[in-house]
Motif scaffolding. Structure first.
Motif, PDB file in Angstrom:
ATOM      1  N   SER A   1       0.815  -1.216   0.000  1.00 49.36           N
ATOM      2  CA  SER A   1       0.000   0.000   0.000  1.00 49.36           C
ATOM      3  C   SER A   1       0.847   1.263   0.000  1.00 49.36           C
ATOM      4  N   LEU A   2       2.131   1.144   0.321  1.00 48.23           N
ATOM      5  CA  LEU A   2       3.011   2.311   0.303  1.00 48.23           C
ATOM      6  C   LEU A   2       3.389   2.725  -1.118  1.00 48.23           C
ATOM      7  N   MET A   3       3.274   1.809  -2.078  1.00 48.89           N
ATOM      8  CA  MET A   3       3.683   2.109  -3.452  1.00 48.89           C
ATOM      9  C   MET A   3       2.866   3.246  -4.061  1.00 48.89           C
ATOM     10  N   PRO A   4       1.518   3.239  -3.970  1.00 46.25           N
ATOM     11  CA  PRO A   4       0.774   4.380  -4.536  1.00 46.25           C
ATOM     12  C   PRO A   4       1.148   5.707  -3.898  1.00 46.25           C
ATOM     13  N   ILE A   5       1.472   5.699  -2.618  1.00 45.51           N
ATOM     14  CA  ILE A   5       1.875   6.945  -1.958  1.00 45.51           C
ATOM     15  C   ILE A   5       3.157   7.483  -2.585  1.00 45.51           C
ATOM     16  N   ILE A   6       4.152   6.596  -2.748  1.00 42.60           N
ATOM     17  CA  ILE A   6       5.429   7.014  -3.327  1.00 42.60           C
ATOM     18  C   ILE A   6       5.239   7.494  -4.767  1.00 42.60           C
ATOM     19  N   VAL A   7       4.461   6.750  -5.548  1.00 41.27           N
ATOM     20  CA  VAL A   7       4.224   7.122  -6.953  1.00 41.27           C
ATOM     21  C   VAL A   7       3.478   8.452  -7.032  1.00 41.27           C
ATOM     22  N   GLY A   8       2.436   8.612  -6.212  1.00 40.50           N
ATOM     23  CA  GLY A   8       1.648   9.846  -6.255  1.00 40.50           C
ATOM     24  C   GLY A   8       2.460  11.072  -5.880  1.00 40.50           C
ATOM     25  N   VAL A   9       3.237  10.975  -4.808  1.00 38.29           N
ATOM     26  CA  VAL A   9       4.080  12.110  -4.399  1.00 38.29           C
ATOM     27  C   VAL A   9       5.145  12.387  -5.456  1.00 38.29           C
ATOM     28  N   GLY A  10       5.667  11.334  -6.081  1.00 37.07           N
ATOM     29  CA  GLY A  10       6.649  11.529  -7.145  1.00 37.07           C
ATOM     30  C   GLY A  10       6.065  12.276  -8.332  1.00 37.07           C
TER      31      GLY A  10
ATOM     32  N   LEU B   1      -6.453  25.301  -3.224  1.00 40.46           N
ATOM     33  CA  LEU B   1      -6.398  25.564  -4.662  1.00 40.46           C
ATOM     34  C   LEU B   1      -7.448  26.592  -5.076  1.00 40.46           C
ATOM     35  N   PHE B   2      -8.624  26.506  -4.475  1.00 43.17           N
ATOM     36  CA  PHE B   2      -9.713  27.416  -4.826  1.00 43.17           C
ATOM     37  C   PHE B   2      -9.472  28.826  -4.289  1.00 43.17           C
ATOM     38  N   VAL B   3      -9.049  28.941  -3.044  1.00 43.10           N
ATOM     39  CA  VAL B   3      -8.900  30.255  -2.405  1.00 43.10           C
ATOM     40  C   VAL B   3      -7.600  30.936  -2.833  1.00 43.10           C
ATOM     41  N   LEU B   4      -6.486  30.209  -2.747  1.00 40.43           N
ATOM     42  CA  LEU B   4      -5.190  30.813  -3.045  1.00 40.43           C
ATOM     43  C   LEU B   4      -4.900  30.860  -4.536  1.00 40.43           C
ATOM     44  N   GLY B   5      -5.511  29.966  -5.309  1.00 41.72           N
ATOM     45  CA  GLY B   5      -5.398  30.020  -6.752  1.00 41.72           C
ATOM     46  C   GLY B   5      -4.025  29.719  -7.315  1.00 41.72           C
ATOM     47  N   ASN B   6      -3.226  28.871  -6.640  1.00 44.75           N
ATOM     48  CA  ASN B   6      -1.923  28.532  -7.199  1.00 44.75           C
ATOM     49  C   ASN B   6      -2.102  27.622  -8.418  1.00 44.75           C
ATOM     50  N   PRO B   7      -1.302  27.834  -9.467  1.00 43.21           N
ATOM     51  CA  PRO B   7      -1.494  27.082 -10.717  1.00 43.21           C
ATOM     52  C   PRO B   7      -1.120  25.611 -10.554  1.00 43.21           C
ATOM     53  N   VAL B   8      -1.940  24.737 -11.142  1.00 44.37           N
ATOM     54  CA  VAL B   8      -1.691  23.296 -11.117  1.00 44.37           C
ATOM     55  C   VAL B   8      -1.997  22.725 -12.490  1.00 44.37           C
ATOM     56  N   THR B   9      -1.447  21.553 -12.760  1.00 44.65           N
ATOM     57  CA  THR B   9      -1.746  20.825 -13.994  1.00 44.65           C
ATOM     58  C   THR B   9      -2.552  19.581 -13.647  1.00 44.65           C
ATOM     59  N   TRP B  10      -3.119  18.948 -14.689  1.00 47.72           N
ATOM     60  CA  TRP B  10      -3.905  17.743 -14.445  1.00 47.72           C
ATOM     61  C   TRP B  10      -3.025  16.613 -13.910  1.00 47.72           C
ATOM     62  N   LEU B  11      -1.783  16.546 -14.387  1.00 46.04           N
ATOM     63  CA  LEU B  11      -0.872  15.528 -13.854  1.00 46.04           C
ATOM     64  C   LEU B  11      -0.572  15.777 -12.389  1.00 46.04           C
ATOM     65  N   ASN B  12      -0.462  17.045 -12.022  1.00 53.69           N
ATOM     66  CA  ASN B  12      -0.225  17.397 -10.626  1.00 53.69           C
ATOM     67  C   ASN B  12      -1.385  16.953  -9.750  1.00 53.69           C
ATOM     68  N   VAL B  13      -2.596  17.215 -10.205  1.00 57.02           N
ATOM     69  CA  VAL B  13      -3.793  16.787  -9.466  1.00 57.02           C
ATOM     70  C   VAL B  13      -3.862  15.265  -9.399  1.00 57.02           C
ATOM     71  N   LEU B  14      -3.498  14.596 -10.506  1.00 55.06           N
ATOM     72  CA  LEU B  14      -3.495  13.130 -10.513  1.00 55.06           C
ATOM     73  C   LEU B  14      -2.526  12.579  -9.473  1.00 55.06           C
ATOM     74  N   GLY B  15      -1.346  13.177  -9.377  1.00 53.87           N
ATOM     75  CA  GLY B  15      -0.386  12.743  -8.361  1.00 53.87           C
ATOM     76  C   GLY B  15      -0.934  12.905  -6.957  1.00 53.87           C
ATOM     77  N   MET B  16      -1.610  14.023  -6.693  1.00 56.68           N
ATOM     78  CA  MET B  16      -2.210  14.241  -5.366  1.00 56.68           C
ATOM     79  C   MET B  16      -3.254  13.169  -5.057  1.00 56.68           C
ATOM     80  N   LEU B  17      -4.119  12.880  -6.042  1.00 57.23           N
ATOM     81  CA  LEU B  17      -5.178  11.896  -5.820  1.00 57.23           C
ATOM     82  C   LEU B  17      -4.603  10.497  -5.604  1.00 57.23           C
TER      83      LEU B  17
END
Length: 452
Positions: free
Chosen positions: A181-190, A318-334
């Protein structure tokens, strides 16, 4: 301020009092989720109204926790963008914990301190206070240098640090499911790191150090709670007060004179001062709400609620501060958050398996010859457990999810006298566990502390 907090605190007090009683010897009140069970024989499950009230209370506290936590992170980012002194922000939060905790905890009926030897105090409490301060400072440095969303994504690596540190310090082994279960965490943060548009090395390192510090706090605070019986909210107060006084000279030397020369202080900018005050109050409330939710639900439910809170904080920032993100960035977070949920589920089943193993031996092993070849004393760790098999309680009954972390623990009742034992006198006592059994608490909320 007091009028605004009156209704939420009234609801919060009922939850705190449900875990506020008891002592280090194990006498405590039943948590709120078990409050529908009467304290005598023949009690039944809570009624529909009571169950609905409990559910609404937990939902209300979770929503309030999410709002307070996200507001605390957004305000912290706003402060550090204009007032770049993370150590000062940390000292204000520790001051809030020190000033507010004593009077409010006494008002809420949280039990007093327990006797702790000086040797134990310097061996465990002082290092915990040191870790709390350093983890808080590095956490503030991370949200100062990088967006809040990315900082919280990096903090999703806490299970990884917990597994590694538990293996090194406590010699704990995990199941294969936990390691996988640690693998998705490492991949997502990467993925989130490689696609972060506002990446900063200092912010990444600070977030990792803060996460490691919080992991160490979780490991050692559980040890302190189990060994001393101190209430988890009192431990929060002790650590906050001790960290404040330990690092007050350091703050005076490093930050005080620079802070006094800052334009916001020189010109008397009430906006920055008000934000600092609000940040301290919100941080204190966030800790109280987190511990209160933890005391009202099972560890697995809390873990899911905590992971959901992290998603909420990321979305709000993301909504309030409005820092720019990409879809890949959001995918990594999820992916990282999904890995945390998988880890919590794998850890839950590993703990449940460890809980069931001591009780799962056959009736043949309870025979009159405890030293015979079929005795449990000749197998495993050589220990005998004076409990009857689980099936003696009847088919299809459930067991506590975790002996240490369950909301309640059953009393041991001799098989000859308990109506559910189904066995004659002289047979080993059983644990009467069923959907309608009376579960009386024999321990406090030890082992439940998590720092957020």
């Amino acid at each position: 301020m007091a009028m605004l907090l009156k209704r939420p605190i009234r609801t919060l007090v009922s939850g705190l009092r449900s875990v506020g009683g008891g002592n280090r010897n194990g006498g405590g009140n039943t948590p709120l989720l078990d409050s529908g069970y009467a304290g005598g024989t023949g009690s039944t499950a809570p009624g529909h109204d009571g169950g609905m009230r409990q559910t609404l209370t937990i939902v209300f506290l979770c929503i309030l926790w999410y709002i307070v936590s996200s507001s605390n992170n957004v305000i912290g980012k706003m402060i550090l963008s204009e007032f770049p002194y993370p150590m000062t922000v940390t000292m204000i939060q520790l001051t809030s914990i020190t000033v507010y905790s004593g009077p409010f905890f006494n008002l809420w009926g949280v039990r007093k301190y327990v006797d702790i030897s000086w040797r134990y105090y310097f061996t465990f409490i002082v290092p915990l206070a040191l870790g709390k301060f350093l983890a808080s400072v590095t956490s503030h440095i991370s949200i100062w240098k990088v967006p809040v969303s990315y900082a919280h994504t990096v903090k999703a690596t806490m299970p990884l640090f917990t597994v590694i540190l538990s293996r090194i310090i406590m010699r704990e082994r995990q199941t294969k499911a936990v390691y996988l279960s640690l693998m998705p965490i490492i991949v997502g943060v990467g993925i989130a790191t490689l696609t972060e548009l506002s990446f900063d090395v200092i912010g990444l390192i600070s977030a990792l150090i803060a996460t490691m510090g919080f992991s160490l706090q979780n490991i050692f605070s559980k040890k302190v709670l189990k060994e001393t019986g101190v209430h988890h909210l009192r431990l929060l107060h002790i650590l906050g007060r001790l960290a404040l006084f330990m690092f007050l000279p350091v703050w005076i030397y490093v930050d005080l004179f620079n802070v006094m020369k800052h334009p916001s202080i020189v010109t008397g900018d009430y906006r920055v001062i008000a934000l600092l005050f609000t940040d301290g109050v919100l941080n204190w409330l966030q800790n109280i709400l987190a511990f209160s939710v933890l005391s009202l639900v099972t560890p697995l439910t809390y873990a899911v609620a905590s992971a959901s809170k992290r998603i909420f904080v990321i979305a709000i920032s993301l909504f309030v501060l409005g820092n720019p993100v990409t879809w890949l960035n959001v995918l990594g977070m999820l992916v990282a958050i999904l890995g945390v949920l998988c880890y919590n589920r794998a850890k839950y089943f590993a703990r449940r398996q460890d809980t069931l193993l001591p009780y799962a031996f056959t009736a043949k092993e309870t025979g009159p010859d405890p030293k015979g070849p079929t005795s449990l004393a000749n197998h495993g760790n050589g220990r005998r457990y004076p409990y009857a098999p689980l099936h003696a309680n009847g088919g299809g009954v459930s067991v506590p999810e975790n002996v240490l972390l369950a909301n309640g623990t059953a009393n041991l009742v001799p098989a000859a006298t308990h109506p559910h034992s189904g066995g004659p006198a002289g047979v080993a006592p059983t644990i009467p566990i069923s959907a309608s059994s009376n579960m009386t608490t024999s321990s406090s909320t030890n082992g439940r502390l998590l720092f957020v």
